[in-house]
Write an enzyme that holds these catalytic residues in place. Sequence first.
Site, PDB file in Angstrom:
ATOM      1  N   GLU A 123      -3.542  10.209   2.818  1.00  0.00           N
ATOM      2  CA  GLU A 123      -4.791  10.319   3.550  1.00  0.00           C
ATOM      3  C   GLU A 123      -4.945  11.753   4.039  1.00  0.00           C
ATOM      4  OE1 GLU A 123      -5.851   6.058   5.466  1.00  0.00           O
ATOM      5  OE2 GLU A 123      -4.139   7.075   6.376  1.00  0.00           O
ATOM      6  N   GLY A 172       3.766   0.611  10.873  1.00  0.00           N
ATOM      7  CA  GLY A 172       3.267   1.765  10.147  1.00  0.00           C
ATOM      8  C   GLY A 172       4.372   2.792   9.978  1.00  0.00           C
ATOM      9  N   GLY A 231      -7.088  11.065  17.745  1.00  0.00           N
ATOM     10  CA  GLY A 231      -7.232   9.695  18.219  1.00  0.00           C
ATOM     11  C   GLY A 231      -8.663   9.269  18.445  1.00  0.00           C
ATOM     12  N   ASP A 261      -0.042   5.389   0.582  1.00  0.00           N
ATOM     13  CA  ASP A 261      -1.193   6.191   0.992  1.00  0.00           C
ATOM     14  C   ASP A 261      -0.948   7.689   1.010  1.00  0.00           C
ATOM     15  OD1 ASP A 261      -2.555   3.833   1.564  1.00  0.00           O
ATOM     16  OD2 ASP A 261      -2.026   3.862   3.681  1.00  0.00           O
ATOM     17  N   TRP A 263     -10.617   7.050  14.882  1.00  0.00           N
ATOM     18  CA  TRP A 263      -9.187   7.331  15.042  1.00  0.00           C
ATOM     19  C   TRP A 263      -8.699   8.628  14.400  1.00  0.00           C
ATOM     20  CZ3 TRP A 263      -5.964   8.003  10.836  1.00  0.00           C
ATOM     21  CH2 TRP A 263      -6.446   7.558   9.601  1.00  0.00           C
ATOM     22  N   GLU A 284       3.859   6.138   9.129  1.00  0.00           N
ATOM     23  CA  GLU A 284       3.096   7.357   8.935  1.00  0.00           C
ATOM     24  C   GLU A 284       3.947   8.613   9.173  1.00  0.00           C
ATOM     25  OE1 GLU A 284       2.195   4.961  11.060  1.00  0.00           O
ATOM     26  OE2 GLU A 284       0.111   4.365  10.733  1.00  0.00           O
ATOM     27  N   ARG A 303       4.975   3.833  20.215  1.00  0.00           N
ATOM     28  CA  ARG A 303       4.804   2.701  19.308  1.00  0.00           C
ATOM     29  C   ARG A 303       6.071   1.880  19.164  1.00  0.00           C
ATOM     30  NH1 ARG A 303       2.563   4.891  13.797  1.00  0.00           N
ATOM     31  NH2 ARG A 303       2.142   2.686  13.438  1.00  0.00           N
ATOM     32  N   GLU A 360       0.833  -1.190   0.000  1.00  0.00           N
ATOM     33  CA  GLU A 360       0.000   0.000   0.000  1.00  0.00           C
ATOM     34  C   GLU A 360       0.875   1.250   0.000  1.00  0.00           C
ATOM     35  OE1 GLU A 360      -3.506   1.523   2.945  1.00  0.00           O
ATOM     36  OE2 GLU A 360      -3.525  -0.591   2.389  1.00  0.00           O
ATOM     37  N   ASN A 377       1.887   7.242   4.067  1.00  0.00           N
ATOM     38  CA  ASN A 377       2.243   5.968   4.689  1.00  0.00           C
ATOM     39  C   ASN A 377       2.509   4.946   3.599  1.00  0.00           C
ATOM     40  OD1 ASN A 377       2.702   4.109   6.702  1.00  0.00           O
ATOM     41  ND2 ASN A 377       0.562   3.780   7.216  1.00  0.00           N
TER      42      ASN A 377
END
Length: 331
Positions: free
Chosen positions: A113, A138, A208, A111, A204, A140, A283, A109, A128
């Site tokens: 967004e 991820g 968040g 992205d 999300w 991002e 993360r 993928e 991403n």
Amino acid sequence: MDSFHMMFVMLCSVFVVVHGFSRNDDLPILSFDEGYSKLFGDDNLMVFDDRKSVQLSLDERTGSGFVSQDLYFHGFFSASIKLPADYTAGVVVAFYMSNGDIFEKNHDEIDFEFLGNIRGKEWRIQTNIYGNGSTVVGREERYGLWFDPTDDFHRYSILWTHTHIIFYVDDVAIREIKRTESMGGDFPSKPMTLYATIWDASEWATNGGKYKVNYKYAPYIAEFSNFILHGCAVDPIELTSFKCETTPNLNTVPTGITPSQRAKMESFRKKHMQYSYCYDKIRYKTPPSECVFNPKEAKRLKKFDPVTFGSGHNHHHGKRYRRSRSPTQSI
């Protein structure tokens, strides 16, 4: 590299013969009918009479989206997009490449967004990538913009080659991802289809999930035009047949970033980047291998509260529909 990918890299190299990026005015602009098909949304997807512009809307019933008719391996993909205005918290407009309908357990993928916001707060862009189903890692990054994306159309583009991926806003490169040996299969490496969608990501997308979609302001309308699909078309069944189209002027096809363009990209990132996965200690106790720690950048990003994504899984996958389910500031 296996023979399949070697063949594509060699024959798709017709698209990567000139370094740098110039305005893509000479690239062929496709009509919606030439390049895309409706994906979902019924009458929430409206094609204008000129067949060159599309309106996607989100309301209480459904979002909407369209998908390219062909599967592509590498190339340059672009559209002009105008985003909905006013209160847009929880709304996500996506312009992305994926092959989840073919490779369900090891999809790739790339992205763009666009994340809506509460009234008075600006839209943000998130980029991403995933490769080989690596959704637990991820990558991002999130940015503000130097213009209001609801006032007019702006061009958003993806360049995808065997060695790197570059995201562009208008003529400005905002992010470059270079393929490294340590990334392994995390770099997108299989043919993908291009998608555009608008949908409710209340759980999300804004702080968040703190702010939800408020359908009092619906319908939320995103407009798309000036479609460019310039890549190696791949047979979706055989995955071995392909067609590499040439363009009248290869100088209009970007292939990399010149020193002056890199300086502009670095300026954009210093002014407008709000989040990078490389600095998200919640993360990642140890950042992914390609990350390079920049103390000044880390200090600047501390003022933004990173939005984490649970266990690192990409929450929007449940909303992605498969083909089978038919005065501006300076940078």
